[in-house]
Enzyme design. Structure first.
Site, short mmCIF file in Angstrom:
data_model
loop_
_atom_site.label_atom_id
_atom_site.label_comp_id
_atom_site.label_asym_id
_atom_site.label_seq_id
_atom_site.Cartn_x
_atom_site.Cartn_y
_atom_site.Cartn_z
CB SER A 10 -0.93 0.02 1.21
OG SER A 10 -0.20 -0.10 2.42
CG ASP A 44 -2.18 5.19 8.38
OD1 ASP A 44 -1.00 4.79 8.48
OD2 ASP A 44 -2.86 4.99 7.37
CG HIS A 47 -0.55 3.60 4.89
ND1 HIS A 47 -1.65 3.23 5.66
CD2 HIS A 47 -0.30 2.57 4.06
CE1 HIS A 47 -2.06 2.03 5.27
NE2 HIS A 47 -1.26 1.61 4.31
#
Length: 257
Positions: free
Chosen positions: A12, A205, A208
């Site tokens: 991600s 977060d 990330h």
């Protein structure tokens, strides 16, 4: 008409590298640097580990021609502390997977840069997971596990003599933290010596990246290219198609010369 390509391959953190973060986005910055020279291809897959990567990469290389350079950036999900049954990859297998990905890239004459996993903030991470309906009562990950996975990736990169980006230590050194201070970060402790807001510089977060982290990664990628693959520096690549001033107005096919 087929451009040579620079493949960003990861989880991600790679997938989200096209999203503006505090005024910066990694993939567009690279595309701007390599415009008319290399296409920047994003193959980031949220939640995926190196185990998934070894299944995906052969298919990517079958479908994408002319890849000259790639980043290999896995380990964040691999190192999760057994919070589910799909993401965690044990350290020895993780090393095997990174070895496989580098070897496959080499077999296709693709230059690679390995990126190690960075840091973790469990409190921010738990809040992030809770927003998605996932509840945990322990640290999803910790900085010691991430350090071990980063060191493992570094070892494999060194074995293959390919460049490695040690984000774990680069972020640590940017703030002047010690390894021991980062190892202490846990929801089980009331006070961290690095400060409650320390990791927010790098993590949006708990997992990330912020724009600051992507800027650091961008600069490190460019540095590794300059030092290890100078033939792929933007300044050393020719633009595709003629400069407009060189086009013969009486022969527009000169565009292709």
């Amino acid at each position: 008409m087929s451009y040579d390509k620079f493949l960003l391959f990861g989880d991600s953190i790679t997938q989200f590298s096209n999203t503006l973060q505090n005024g910066f986005a990694l993939q567009p910055a690279l595309q701007d640097l390599y415009v008319r020279k290399l296409d920047i291809i994003n193959r980031g897959f949220s939640g995926y580990s190196s185990e998934h990567a070894r299944v995906i990469l052969p298919k990517i290389l079958e479908s994408e021609a002319n890849i000259k350079l790639m980043t290999i950036f896995f380990g964040t999900n691999d190192s999760f502390d057994h919070i589910n049954d799909i993401q965690t990859v044990e350290l020895p297998r993780y090393k095997e997977n990174i070895d496989y990905l580098i070897t496959l890239a080499k077999s296709k004459d693709i230059k690679s840069i390995v990126v190690g996993p960075s840091l973790h903030d469990p409190r921010m991470c738990l809040e992030f997971f809770a927003e998605g309906g996932r509840q945990y009562t322990k640290d999803p990950n910790n900085n010691q596990r991430l350090y071990e996975y980063s060191e493992a990736a570094k070892e494999v990169a060194k074995k293959h003599n390919v460049p490695f980006i040690d984000l774990w230590n680069i972020f640590r050194e940017t703030k002047g933290w010690t390894k021991e201070e980062l190892f202490e970060v846990s929801i089980a402790k009331d006070n961290w010596s690095i400060g409650e807001d320390g990791l927010k510089t790098f993590l949006s977060d708990g997992i990330h990246f912020t724009g600051e982290s992507y800027k650091i990664l961008y600069n490190e990628i460019i540095k590794r290219i300059d030092e290890n693959y100078p033939e792929l520096k933007s300044d050393n690549l020719s633009i595709n198609f003629s400069d407009w001033k060189d086009i013969n107005p009486k022969d527009l096919s000169s565009i292709f010369k």
